[in-house]
Design a protein around this motif. Structure first.
Motif, PDB file in Angstrom:
ATOM      1  N   SER A  78      17.580  50.900   3.804  1.00 48.16           N
ATOM      2  CA  SER A  78      16.753  50.097   3.225  1.00 48.16           C
ATOM      3  C   SER A  78      15.215  50.571   3.454  1.00 48.16           C
ATOM      4  N   GLU A  79      14.274  50.089   2.323  1.00 50.65           N
ATOM      5  CA  GLU A  79      12.993  50.414   2.826  1.00 50.65           C
ATOM      6  C   GLU A  79      12.496  49.748   3.934  1.00 50.65           C
ATOM      7  N   GLU A  80      12.990  48.373   3.887  1.00 52.19           N
ATOM      8  CA  GLU A  80      12.671  47.278   5.176  1.00 52.19           C
ATOM      9  C   GLU A  80      13.027  47.955   6.545  1.00 52.19           C
ATOM     10  N   GLU A  81      14.368  48.745   6.479  1.00 54.40           N
ATOM     11  CA  GLU A  81      14.758  49.352   7.819  1.00 54.40           C
ATOM     12  C   GLU A  81      14.159  50.473   8.046  1.00 54.40           C
ATOM     13  N   LEU A  82      13.571  51.328   7.166  1.00 56.99           N
ATOM     14  CA  LEU A  82      12.846  52.284   7.295  1.00 56.99           C
ATOM     15  C   LEU A  82      11.683  51.789   8.054  1.00 56.99           C
ATOM     16  N   SER A  83      10.933  51.052   7.509  1.00 51.03           N
ATOM     17  CA  SER A  83       9.639  50.416   7.907  1.00 51.03           C
ATOM     18  C   SER A  83       9.756  49.864   9.399  1.00 51.03           C
ATOM     19  N   ALA A  84      10.774  49.322   9.692  1.00 43.33           N
ATOM     20  CA  ALA A  84      11.042  48.706  11.242  1.00 43.33           C
ATOM     21  C   ALA A  84      11.473  49.791  12.105  1.00 43.33           C
ATOM     22  N   ALA A  85      12.061  50.768  11.480  1.00 43.66           N
ATOM     23  CA  ALA A  85      12.594  51.901  12.202  1.00 43.66           C
ATOM     24  C   ALA A  85      11.171  52.981  12.751  1.00 43.66           C
ATOM     25  N   TYR A  86      10.092  52.741  11.845  1.00 44.57           N
ATOM     26  CA  TYR A  86       8.924  53.685  12.029  1.00 44.57           C
ATOM     27  C   TYR A  86       8.053  52.859  13.133  1.00 44.57           C
ATOM     28  N   VAL A  87       7.941  51.473  13.090  1.00 43.89           N
ATOM     29  CA  VAL A  87       7.262  50.741  13.949  1.00 43.89           C
ATOM     30  C   VAL A  87       7.990  50.917  15.298  1.00 43.89           C
ATOM     31  N   TRP A  88       9.138  50.790  15.360  1.00 46.16           N
ATOM     32  CA  TRP A  88       9.799  51.050  16.658  1.00 46.16           C
ATOM     33  C   TRP A  88       9.573  52.448  17.289  1.00 46.16           C
ATOM     34  N   SER A  89       9.486  53.390  16.488  1.00 47.57           N
ATOM     35  CA  SER A  89       9.170  54.797  16.979  1.00 47.57           C
ATOM     36  C   SER A  89       7.865  55.026  17.514  1.00 47.57           C
ATOM     37  N   ARG A  90       6.975  54.225  16.719  1.00 44.63           N
ATOM     38  CA  ARG A  90       5.599  54.485  17.297  1.00 44.63           C
ATOM     39  C   ARG A  90       5.371  53.502  18.706  1.00 44.63           C
ATOM     40  N   ALA A  91       6.066  52.531  18.839  1.00 43.21           N
ATOM     41  CA  ALA A  91       6.063  51.895  20.121  1.00 43.21           C
ATOM     42  C   ALA A  91       6.809  52.784  21.308  1.00 43.21           C
ATOM     43  N   ALA A  92       8.016  53.299  20.821  1.00 42.74           N
ATOM     44  CA  ALA A  92       8.670  54.280  21.774  1.00 42.74           C
ATOM     45  C   ALA A  92       7.915  55.211  22.177  1.00 42.74           C
ATOM     46  N   MET A  93       7.058  55.962  21.517  1.00 40.69           N
ATOM     47  CA  MET A  93       6.325  57.275  21.616  1.00 40.69           C
ATOM     48  C   MET A  93       5.077  56.873  22.712  1.00 40.69           C
ATOM     49  N   SER A  94       4.786  55.758  22.721  1.00 43.51           N
ATOM     50  CA  SER A  94       3.893  55.534  23.695  1.00 43.51           C
ATOM     51  C   SER A  94       4.360  55.653  25.250  1.00 43.51           C
ATOM     52  N   GLU A  95       5.753  55.294  25.189  1.00 39.66           N
ATOM     53  CA  GLU A  95       6.308  55.407  26.885  1.00 39.66           C
ATOM     54  C   GLU A  95       7.084  56.698  26.736  1.00 39.66           C
ATOM     55  N   GLN A  96       7.300  57.328  25.448  1.00 36.75           N
ATOM     56  CA  GLN A  96       7.996  58.541  25.634  1.00 36.75           C
ATOM     57  C   GLN A  96       7.614  59.715  24.690  1.00 36.75           C
ATOM     58  N   PRO A  97       5.931  60.182  25.224  1.00 31.41           N
ATOM     59  CA  PRO A  97       5.494  61.087  24.370  1.00 31.41           C
ATOM     60  C   PRO A  97       6.021  62.273  24.375  1.00 31.41           C
ATOM     61  N   GLY A  98       6.880  62.840  24.999  1.00 31.04           N
ATOM     62  CA  GLY A  98       7.719  64.388  24.865  1.00 31.04           C
ATOM     63  C   GLY A  98       6.623  65.318  24.613  1.00 31.04           C
ATOM     64  N   ASP A  99       6.829  65.894  23.517  1.00 31.84           N
ATOM     65  CA  ASP A  99       5.962  67.298  23.306  1.00 31.84           C
ATOM     66  C   ASP A  99       4.440  66.936  22.382  1.00 31.84           C
ATOM     67  N   ILE A 100       4.029  65.543  22.387  1.00 35.36           N
ATOM     68  CA  ILE A 100       3.011  65.381  21.567  1.00 35.36           C
ATOM     69  C   ILE A 100       1.774  66.018  22.223  1.00 35.36           C
ATOM     70  N   ARG A 101       0.711  66.501  21.451  1.00 31.40           N
ATOM     71  CA  ARG A 101      -0.343  67.494  21.940  1.00 31.40           C
ATOM     72  C   ARG A 101      -1.293  67.632  20.980  1.00 31.40           C
TER      73      ARG A 101
END
Length: 244
Positions: A78-101
């Motif tokens: 659902s759209e709601e689930e997609l939105s929640a997944a996006y918010v989660w991914s942004r928080a996760a990226m701050s701790e798991q930056p991986g290949d961002i540059r």
């Protein structure tokens, strides 16, 4: 004398790497009955190697986030689930930056121009300070606007910068740089601002004053514009399809 205003998109423009999209895809994939398929198709999209069997709807996807959304909706997320997944991914990226540059040389470019430098992103603010610190951008930007709700509120954001900077009658003194034409560039074009298009997927969605496949390809344009916005826009008229 007012300073020109440089508005920069975050993901796909000043923040490169597949980690943000893959974190989002992993969260969305977990909500489907075939997570491996969604992840594999996402990776193929990011690698510009979609197989002929991929959904035709992906051909017009503007970036990896939109590709994941298309795949998720098709799988019943659902759209709601997609939105929640996006918010989660942004928080996760701050701790798991991986290949961002950042693109090579971006910090030097931003350090060397006399402009009010703004990062404008639809990303939530949570965790963004850590991301900017990781990217080395905190000391070379003057303002960060999160939860920007582009494209819906982009016009209002641009109007604000033009007004507070005393540039309402000189809109060419604002340059908007981004990789999604409808989000970052269409509102700028409407207001007579300078549109610099990072067209990584060669979509050629609409007119811009300058265009390149990477932000690096626009560095000289950004520098020239910051030195003399009025002369720059006179030398770079709006075109449907331009390439630096």
């Amino acid at each position: 004398m007012s300073r020109p205003v440089l508005v920069l998109d975050l993901d796909g423009t000043v923040c490169l790497g597949d980690t943000p999209v893959l974190l989002y895809a992993a969260r969305v994939a977990a909500l489907t009955g075939a997570p491996e398929a969604l992840l594999e198709t996402t990776e193929a999209f990011l690698g510009h190697r979609l197989p002929e069997t991929a959904p035709k709807t992906l051909i017009g996807a503007q970036d990896g986030y939109e590709a994941v959304k298309i795949l998720g909706l098709a799988a019943g997320v659902s759209e709601e689930e997609l939105s929640a997944a996006y918010v989660w991914s942004r928080a996760a990226m701050s701790e798991q930056p991986g290949d961002i540059r950042t693109p090579d040389g971006l910090v030097d470019l931003l350090s060397g121009i006399d402009a009010h430098r703004v990062i404008m992103t639809n990303s939530p603010g949570s965790g963004l300070d850590a991301i900017l610190e990781h990217l080395g951008l905190r000391d070379v930007v003057d303002e960060v606007r999160t939860d920007a709700l582009k494209p819906t509120r982009m016009r209002g954001h641009l109007d604000h910068f033009l007004d507070v900077s005393g540039l309402a009658d000189r809109p060419e003194w604002l340059m908007s740089v981004g990789d999604i034409w409808r989000n970052d560039l269409a509102p700028a074009v409407e207001r007579g601002c300078v549109a610099a298009y990072v067209d990584a997927f060669d979509r050629r969605q609409g007119p811009a004053h300058v265009r390149a496949g990477t932000l690096v390809g626009l560095y000289s344009a950004v520098s020239d514009w910051s030195n003399d916005p009025s002369a720059f826009i006179a030398a770079h008229p709006l075109k449907e399809s331009v390439q630096c």
